[in-house]
Design a protein around this motif. Structure first.
Motif, PDB file in Angstrom:
ATOM      1  N   ALA A  39       4.622   5.909  -4.385  1.00 17.85           N
ATOM      2  CA  ALA A  39       4.132   5.116  -5.520  1.00 17.85           C
ATOM      3  C   ALA A  39       4.543   3.657  -5.383  1.00 17.85           C
ATOM      4  O   ALA A  39       3.752   2.740  -5.639  1.00 17.85           O
ATOM      5  CB  ALA A  39       4.655   5.699  -6.828  1.00 17.85           C
ATOM      6  N   VAL A  40       5.780   3.430  -4.967  1.00 11.60           N
ATOM      7  CA  VAL A  40       6.274   2.055  -4.806  1.00 11.60           C
ATOM      8  C   VAL A  40       5.532   1.340  -3.674  1.00 11.60           C
ATOM      9  O   VAL A  40       5.111   0.187  -3.825  1.00 11.60           O
ATOM     10  CB  VAL A  40       7.797   2.059  -4.550  1.00 11.60           C
ATOM     11  N   LEU A  41       5.351   2.015  -2.553  1.00 10.68           N
ATOM     12  CA  LEU A  41       4.658   1.394  -1.425  1.00 10.68           C
ATOM     13  C   LEU A  41       3.213   1.078  -1.765  1.00 10.68           C
ATOM     14  O   LEU A  41       2.665   0.041  -1.342  1.00 10.68           O
ATOM     15  CB  LEU A  41       4.728   2.304  -0.193  1.00 10.68           C
ATOM     16  N   GLU A  42       2.575   1.935  -2.552  1.00  7.22           N
ATOM     17  CA  GLU A  42       1.198   1.682  -2.986  1.00  7.22           C
ATOM     18  C   GLU A  42       1.157   0.467  -3.921  1.00  7.22           C
ATOM     19  O   GLU A  42       0.251  -0.372  -3.828  1.00  7.22           O
ATOM     20  CB  GLU A  42       0.633   2.916  -3.692  1.00  7.22           C
ATOM     21  N   ALA A  43       2.157   0.358  -4.813  1.00  2.00           N
ATOM     22  CA  ALA A  43       2.229  -0.795  -5.714  1.00  2.00           C
ATOM     23  C   ALA A  43       2.484  -2.082  -4.936  1.00  2.00           C
ATOM     24  O   ALA A  43       1.934  -3.146  -5.273  1.00  2.00           O
ATOM     25  CB  ALA A  43       3.329  -0.570  -6.747  1.00  2.00           C
TER      26      ALA A  43
END
Length: 342
Positions: A39-43
């Motif tokens: 989720a963080v990498l996508e954000a």
């Protein structure tokens, strides 16, 4: 109107986590779940957020740089190992800095100066010329800088090393030539103080003794892994009244020099004499004749050494890479063939 650069709070908002979690996901990903990390990498991707690497390094007192010590950058053998190192380290946001030791025997103080100059977090050594005492001194003086050996190594080194099965490769070459009817063998070695040379020569002498082949003292010729030394060995051989029918060179580059000199002298390879190498560097397939050699997984060797370094830096157990010996295999090409009766 100029827009402001995305901030960590923007990443946290889109990922649905706290800014502290974003920091952990980016700086210490093993401490968050895979779902959170994703989720963080996508954000990060959506916002275009970029980590301030200089600030991160100041906070963690690291440089995110690994130093690789290579004995001869002009030797094409090392390129694939360095490529494997660089790609694997890049996945963990580490940079690779390469320095050439020029084949010299580096002391503990020499290596210490290189570490200090490069401000390296770790040292990967592809050069086995330093003594065990010097390496142990480096470990004592720079305990925060882990050492990993790749390709070459130092006997008794109490740390991880990744290398090819050098003795197994020589046995494969000897068996291949024996199966083609050869019974008289010669060997061009690498430098006498090089660990690869010693292992390959020992395997050559041992295997030929087991097979019952003929080896004479003057049929073992010193070289230095260069094309020129292979050519010089061939000049010596051409002066011999009693010559082997097959030669095992300790490197591809020496085999290239040997074959070129034989060809200029009017010998046919492999009709008059078979020649083999070791390493399977890029030129072996297009050389004339294409060279019979031993393939080393050099790229994988670099990747494995890099993983081992990352384990050491993260204080993870690295036992699985302690003294790893990677398999090799024979590639039979046009430079070797059946013995011709003389």
């Amino acid at each position: 109107m100029k827009t402001s650069a995305p901030k960590v709070k923007d990443v946290a908002r889109i990922a649905g986590v706290s800014t502290a979690t974003v920091s952990r996901a980016l700086n210490d990903p093993d401490k968050v779940s895979e779902a959170t990390r994703t989720a963080v990498l996508e954000a990060v991707k959506q916002t275009g957020y970029r980590v301030n690497q200089a600030a991160r390094n100041l906070r963690t007192n690291t440089t995110r740089t690994i130093l690789a010590l290579v004995p001869n950058l002009a030797n094409p053998f090392f390129s694939n190992i360095l490529s494997g190192l660089e790609r694997e380290l890049a996945t963990a946001n580490y940079n690779l800095l390469v320095t050439d030791s020029a084949g010299g025997k580096l002391s503990a103080s020499d290596i210490g100066r290189l570490i200090a100059a490069g401000q390296a977090d770790g040292l990967i050594i592809l050069d086995g010329n330093s003594s065990r005492a010097d390496i142990e001194q480096v470990q004592d003086e720079y305990p925060e800088c882990p050492l990993v050996y790749a390709c070459e190594w130092v006997e008794g080194f109490a740390g991880p090393s990744v290398r090819a099965d050098n003795e197994g490769g020589i046995r494969l070459l000897a068996d291949h030539l024996w199966d083609h009817g050869h019974r008289c063998f010669g060997h061009v070695t690498g430098p006498a103080d090089n660990i690869l040379s010693r292992y390959r020569r020992h395997a050559f002498e041992t295997r030929l003794q087991e097979l019952g082949g003929t080896v004479k003292d003057n049929w073992i010729i010193p070289g230095d892994f260069s094309i020129a030394s292979g050519s010089a060995a061939a000049e010596k051989i051409l002066q011999m009244t009693d010559q082997p029918t097959a030669w095992i060179c300790a490197s591809d580059t020496m085999a290239f020099g040997m074959i070129s000199t034989f060809t200029r002298a009017g010998l046919d390879v492999p009709g008059d004499v078979s020649v083999t190498g070791f390493d399977n560097i890029e030129m072996t397939e297009v050389f004339n004749p294409p060279l019979t050699t031993i393939h080393q997984h050099r790229n994988k060797m670099g990747q494995q050494a890099a993983r081992c370094m990352l384990d050491r830096l993260a204080n993870r157990p690295a036992a699985k890479t302690q003294g790893v010996v990677m398999p090799v295999y024979l590639i039979a090409r046009g430079s070797s063939g059946p013995v011709r009766e003389r």
